[in-house]
Scaffold this motif. Structure first.
Motif, PDB file in Angstrom:
ATOM      1  N   ASN A 340       0.823  -1.213   0.000  1.00  0.00           N
ATOM      2  CA  ASN A 340       0.000   0.000   0.000  1.00  0.00           C
ATOM      3  C   ASN A 340       0.857   1.263   0.000  1.00  0.00           C
ATOM      4  OD1 ASN A 340      -2.396  -1.562   0.186  1.00  0.00           O
ATOM      5  ND2 ASN A 340      -2.085  -1.734   2.408  1.00  0.00           N
ATOM      6  N   SER A 341       1.999   1.203  -0.677  1.00  0.00           N
ATOM      7  CA  SER A 341       2.894   2.348  -0.715  1.00  0.00           C
ATOM      8  C   SER A 341       3.745   2.268  -1.967  1.00  0.00           C
ATOM      9  CB  SER A 341       3.803   2.364   0.523  1.00  0.00           C
ATOM     10  OG  SER A 341       4.806   3.345   0.393  1.00  0.00           O
ATOM     11  N   SER A 342       4.280   3.411  -2.378  1.00  0.00           N
ATOM     12  CA  SER A 342       5.211   3.431  -3.506  1.00  0.00           C
ATOM     13  C   SER A 342       6.652   3.372  -3.027  1.00  0.00           C
ATOM     14  CB  SER A 342       4.989   4.716  -4.333  1.00  0.00           C
ATOM     15  OG  SER A 342       5.225   5.863  -3.520  1.00  0.00           O
ATOM     16  N   SER A 343       6.853   3.344  -1.716  1.00  0.00           N
ATOM     17  CA  SER A 343       8.206   3.306  -1.158  1.00  0.00           C
ATOM     18  C   SER A 343       8.836   1.938  -1.381  1.00  0.00           C
ATOM     19  CB  SER A 343       8.176   3.623   0.339  1.00  0.00           C
ATOM     20  OG  SER A 343       7.687   4.929   0.559  1.00  0.00           O
ATOM     21  N   THR A 344      10.116   1.936  -1.701  1.00  0.00           N
ATOM     22  CA  THR A 344      10.835   0.686  -1.959  1.00  0.00           C
ATOM     23  C   THR A 344      11.799   0.368  -0.818  1.00  0.00           C
ATOM     24  OG1 THR A 344      12.547   1.860  -3.199  1.00  0.00           O
ATOM     25  CG2 THR A 344      10.687   0.961  -4.447  1.00  0.00           C
ATOM     26  N   TYR A 345      12.197  -0.895  -0.750  1.00  0.00           N
ATOM     27  CA  TYR A 345      13.185  -1.307   0.242  1.00  0.00           C
ATOM     28  C   TYR A 345      14.078  -2.389  -0.355  1.00  0.00           C
ATOM     29  CZ  TYR A 345      10.149  -5.405   1.110  1.00  0.00           C
ATOM     30  OH  TYR A 345       9.413  -6.556   0.976  1.00  0.00           O
ATOM     31  N   ILE A 346      15.222  -2.597   0.266  1.00  0.00           N
ATOM     32  CA  ILE A 346      16.174  -3.613  -0.175  1.00  0.00           C
ATOM     33  C   ILE A 346      15.772  -4.945   0.437  1.00  0.00           C
ATOM     34  CG2 ILE A 346      18.594  -4.355  -0.110  1.00  0.00           C
ATOM     35  CD1 ILE A 346      19.296  -1.313   0.089  1.00  0.00           C
ATOM     36  N   LYS A 347      15.524  -5.914  -0.423  1.00  0.00           N
ATOM     37  CA  LYS A 347      15.011  -7.206   0.032  1.00  0.00           C
ATOM     38  C   LYS A 347      16.064  -8.311  -0.022  1.00  0.00           C
ATOM     39  CE  LYS A 347      10.998 -10.235  -0.777  1.00  0.00           C
ATOM     40  NZ  LYS A 347       9.822 -10.476  -1.639  1.00  0.00           N
TER      41      LYS A 347
END
Length: 506
Positions: A340-347
């Protein structure tokens, strides 16, 4: 017949490199069973003693290497900080480098060097108790230790521009390192000369030689690449890819990690034996947490995130079925989007979220890296066609296999393994120098995606910018991740080559 076979030594050294436990090296050794310290003269009594000591050479990297990956990502165009970042991380993102910043501490690499020196200084004691440990076997272990020490020195000179060269007879850091520093170019030459006696090119002895183990040939090849000696770089990087192990040639970058299997390189890294050459293992049973899993994931501290630059690269890739997006190693694997966001993270370092970072490993040398370095050297030697084979769909797609790759029957290529379309040279581009630079750009971009958040990016940008005599190559790429109002300042900072290296706390 030797009780200790050379093949056994090679297998043991391979396991030592891949599986790092928590033993320590130094002037004294701690016996965990008895709870007492053991002097070196009393320690090197068995092959197990030697294995324990050799194993301990790299353990300091568990603390140091995650920090350096963070530094690489924030200095380059790979990572941005989040609101959760501390002042030290924000300073690196803002290109402010104070030698007291704990993330810039490279002492762990010096510990690797000191640990290797300590074992090298005492390895001669083993034959006193183990008669089968003859000069030939001693040569194998010594070569492994010289290789790992060379790797550590190479990291140091690329980070700092110079490094203190610790004499071989010193197994602890002297009080004053100032007189020991030598510049990068001199260090590279020194390391090449130290490694060459342990590397053999005679195919008749490769199965029984220390040169069998790929990391040593890979380090030597990359040292030559740093010098722009492309012929020697090709020789040793190709040898690294063709290492003879367990009765078969390895020829990595095959279907074993094709498409959705690519992520298995990072899930239980120690089992990725045909891809990962060196791995830092965080043992869940010993309550060891991979710091990168903590720093990068929204369920933990979440202090850094992917830059828009790397996100856009992944999103713009075209698959063989014409769908857009690098989904097998990029979106959903190396990085992801918050729900529910456009924010990305390192997976990448927490692909199994249930692990919470316990037991998640960090490769520090793998075949995707060596494969692309070989492509870079081939391209610069004028063999752009062969470089594109390695970069794109690999040897397996060739109707007639080039003689250079006669035995590489299973090689898929880097983009082929990720199920991506090939990149090509437009027919309008005919100038050989322009072709070389275009292919080099393709390879450098591919390395940013294949090796994202693994600590390679700044070294790549520095190497290419230095080769081309163009600091703007680096400056423009780093500046691209920043807001428009910051880009000119960042670009100007990186145009000064003196800023490419981290400050040294002497």
């Amino acid at each position: 017949m030797k009780t200790i076979s050379l093949n056994t030594v090679i297998r043991n050294l391979g396991l030592i490199l891949i599986v790092l436990t928590v033993y320590s090296c130094g002037d004294k050794f701690f016996d965990q069973q008895t709870g007492v310290y053991i002097e070196p003269k009393d320690h090197y009594q068995t092959m197990n003693d030697l294995g324990t000591s050799t194993n301990g050479v790299l353990t300091s990297l568990k603390e140091t290497f995650p920090n350096l990956i963070m530094v690489d990502g924030l200095r380059s165009d790979m990572m941005d900080v989040t609101n959760n970042a501390d002042l030290n991380l924000k300073a690196i993102y803002n290109q402010e480098f104070d030698k007291t910043n704990p993330y810039l501490d490279v002492s762990g690499l010096y510990k690797v060097i000191i640990n290797a020196n300590e074992v090298l200084a005492n390895i001669g004691r083993v034959p006193e108790s183990v008669p089968d440990f003859d000069e030939e076997l001693q040569h194998q272990y010594a070569g492994f230790l010289v290789c790992i020490r060379s790797w550590a020195y190479f990291q140091l000179v690329r980070l700092n521009g110079e490094a203190a060269y610790i004499p071989d007879n010193l197994s602890e850091l002297p009080d004053n390192l100032t007189q020991l520093y030598i510049p990068k170019d001199a260090m590279v030459d020194t390391l090449i000369n130290q490694l060459l006696p342990y590397i053999h090119t005679d195919e008749n002895i490769v199965e029984y030689s220390f040169s069998n183990f790929p990391i040593c040939k890979a380090v030597l090849g990359e040292l030559y690449l740093e010098k722009n000696d492309y012929d020697n770089a090709i020789t040793y990087l190709k040898m690294a890819m063709e290492s003879f192990q367990n009765g078969t040639y390895t020829y990595k970058v095959t279907e074993e990690y094709f498409k959705e299997l690519w992520k298995n390189i990072f899930i239980g890294g120690t089992s990725s034996s045909t891809e990962n050459i060196g791995v830092l293992v965080y043992n869940a049973t010993e309550n060891q947490v991979n710091p990168l899993a903590v720093w990068t994931h929204p369920s933990n501290q979440f202090v850094v995130k992917p830059s828009s630059v790397i996100y856009d690269k992944y999103m713009s890739q075209v698959q063989k079925n014409k769908f857009v997006g690098d989904i097998y190693r990029g979106i959903g694997v190396a990085i992801d989007t918050l729900e529910n966001s456009s924010s990305t993270y390192i997976k990448k370092y927490l692909l199994e979220e249930s692990s919470n970072g316990y037991g998640e490993d960090i490769p520090f040398m793998r075949c995707g890296d060596i494969h692309l370095l070989l492509a870079e050297a081939l391209n610069r030697s004028g063999q752009s066609d062969l470089a594109l084979i390695l970069l794109n769909q690999g040897v397996v797609s060739e109707k007639r296999r080039p003689r250079f790759f006669m035995s590489w029957s299973k090689n898929l290529g880097i983009r082929g393994r990720a199920y991506l379309e090939s990149v090509t040279i437009p027919s309008s581009v005919t100038d050989p120098n322009q072709i070389i630079e275009m292919v080099e750009d393709y390879i450098t971009d591919e390395r940013s995606m294949e090796l994202a958040f693994e600590g390679y990016r700044m070294f790549d940008l520095m190497r290419i910018a230095k080769r081309r005599g163009d600091p703007g190559y680096l400056a423009n790429r780093v500046a691209a991740k920043y807001p428009a109002e910051m880009q000119e300042k960042v670009k100007n900072y990186w145009m000064n080559e003196d800023h490419w290296y981290l400050p040294i706390d002497r």
